[in-house]
Design an enzyme around this catalytic site. Structure first.
Site: not given
Ligand code: BDR
Ligand code: CA
Length: 318
Positions: A12, A243
Site C-alpha cells: 500500500d 516495518h
Molecule cells: C504497517 O502499516 C503501514 O502504515 C506501514 O506501511 C506498514 O505496512 C505498519 O503497521
Molecule cells: Ca505498508
C-alpha cells in the site's frame, strides 16, 4: 550461481513500502516479478502510481503493477494515513512521473497469473492489508499449492498495537482478510510490530540516502522526511521504524529470525475492542518457545542483526 527466486509484492505504497520495494530491487537473491497494490496508507490506485514511479527510478519499469482492492472485504476504505505517509503516500514528495500504466487485471488476478507462471517457486511478500491475498484465495483456493512461502508484515504479538490498543494497521484495516489468509493452507511468516519497532533508520542514514548521487536513493531520503517527523514523539528523535523493509529482508534472508515459533494465530474479526488483534499463542515463552505441532504461522519475535546497516548497503546502490 542459483537462479533468483520469483517474488510477488503486495503493498500500500506508503513510505516504508517504498523502502521495501527498493530493497527488493537491490536484492540479487530474488527477482521481483509483479506488484499488486491495496488501499491502506493511500488508496490502491495512488499506491500503484507511486509504485510505478519508484520502479521507473529504479530502472525496473518492466515489472507489472496491478491495482488491487480499494475497499476491505467488509466496510469501506478508511482514507489512509496522511499524517504518517503524506496525502500522496510518499511523504508529499512529488516523484518524477513514470508515465507508465497499471496492468488491466486486478492484483488478485496478477498474483494468480504469477502463481501459474512460477508454480511451486513463487514467493509472496505482503506489506499492506491482506485484501488482495484473500480475494486471490477466494477466487482459487488451490493458490497455496503453487506458492513457495508467504511473508507478512503485520500484527502485534506481545507488543501494543499502533492503530488501537491491540491492532496493527495492516491487520486492523481488514481483519476478515487477515483471518482468511492466516487460516489458508500455507505457511506464513508473520513479521509483527514486536520486531519492526525495534529496527530503526536514523537521520545519519537519511542524510546518506540524500547524498547518494544515484537516481532512487536520494528520493527515498526526501520521502522519509515526513515519516521521520511522525516517529519523533515516539522515539524522542527523528527516525523511523522499518516495518515493511524488515518483512522484505526476512523473506530474502538478509536478516534471520532467531526467535520465531510456529504457533496458532487467530485474528480477531469481531466488533469488540480486540478487533484486528493477532492473538498469538505464546504460552511456550518460558519453555523457549517450542513450535506448536500443526501450527502454520511463524511469528518473528527476534532477529540476528539490526536491519539498518544491511538495508542501507543495498539502498545506496540504487
Ligand atoms: C504497517 O502499516 C503501514 O502504515 C506501514 O506501511 C506498514 O505496512 C505498519 O503497521
Ligand atoms: Ca505498508
Amino acid at each position: 550461481m542459483t537462479t533468483p527466486a520469483p517474488l510477488y509484492l503486495d503493498c500500500d505504497t506508503g513510505v516504508d513500502d517504498s523502502l521495501a520495494l527498493a530493497y527488493l530491487l537491490a536484492s540479487p537473491e530474488i527477482r521481483l516479478v509483479g506488484v499488486g497494490t491495496v488501499s491502506g496508507n493511500v488508496d490502491a490506485r495512488r499506491a500503484a502510481t507511486n509504485t510505478l514511479d519508484l520502479l521507473a527510478l529504479g530502472r525496473r519499469d518492466d515489472v507489472p503493477v496491478a491495482v488491487g482492492a480499494h475497499d476491505p472485504l467488509r466496510g469501506v476504505y478508511g482514507g489512509g494515513a496522511p499524517g504518517v505517509h503524506g496525502r500522496n503516500g510518499v511523504g508529499d514528495v512529488v516523484l518524477p512521473s513514470s508515465g507508465g500504466a497499471p496492468e488491466a487485471v486486478s492484483a488478485a488476478e496478477l498474483l494468480l497469473r504469477l502463481s501459474d507462471e512460477h508454480a511451486g517457486r513463487l514467493r509472496v511478500v505482503a506489506v499492506g492489508p491482506l485484501t488482495n491475498l484473500a480475494l486471490a484465495l477466494r477466487a482459487d483456493p488451490t493458490l497455496p499449492e503453487r506458492v513457495l512461502d508467504v511473508t507478512v508484515m503485520g500484527g502485534a504479538a506481545l507488543h501494543p498495537g499502533n492503530v488501537s490498543p491491540v491492532g496493527e494497521a495492516n491487520i486492523a484495516c481488514d481483519p476478515e482478510a487477515a483471518a482468511e489468509v492466516l487460516a489458508a493452507d500455507w505457511d506464513v511468516t508473520l513479521v509483527p510490530l514486536d520486531v519492526t519497532m525495534a529496527n530503526l533508520l536514523e537521520e545519519t542514514d537519511r542524510k546518506a540516502l540524500l547524498e547518494a548521487g544515484t537516481a532512487l536513493a536520494p528520493r527515498l531520503g526526501e520521502v522519509l522526511d515526513l515519516y521521520f517527523g511522525f516517529h519523533a514523539p515516539t522515539f524522542g528523535r527523528r527516525c523511523s521504524a522499518l516495518h515493511d523493509p524488515l518483512a522484505a529482508a526476512v523473506a530474502v534472508g538478509g536478516v534471520t529470525p532467531t526467535v520465531a515459533p510456529r504457533v496458532p494465530v487467530v485474528v480477531d474479526a469481531t466488533d469488540g475492542p480486540g478487533r484486528g488483534q493477532t492473538v498469538c499463542d505464546l504460552r511456550g515463552r518460558y519453555a523457549g518457545y517450542p513450535d506448536v505441532p500443526g501450527a502454520r504461522t511463524r511469528v518473528v519475535l527476534a532477529t540476528d542483526a539490526p536491519l539498518a546497516p544491511h538495508l542501507m548497503e543495498r539502498l545506496l546502490t540504487l
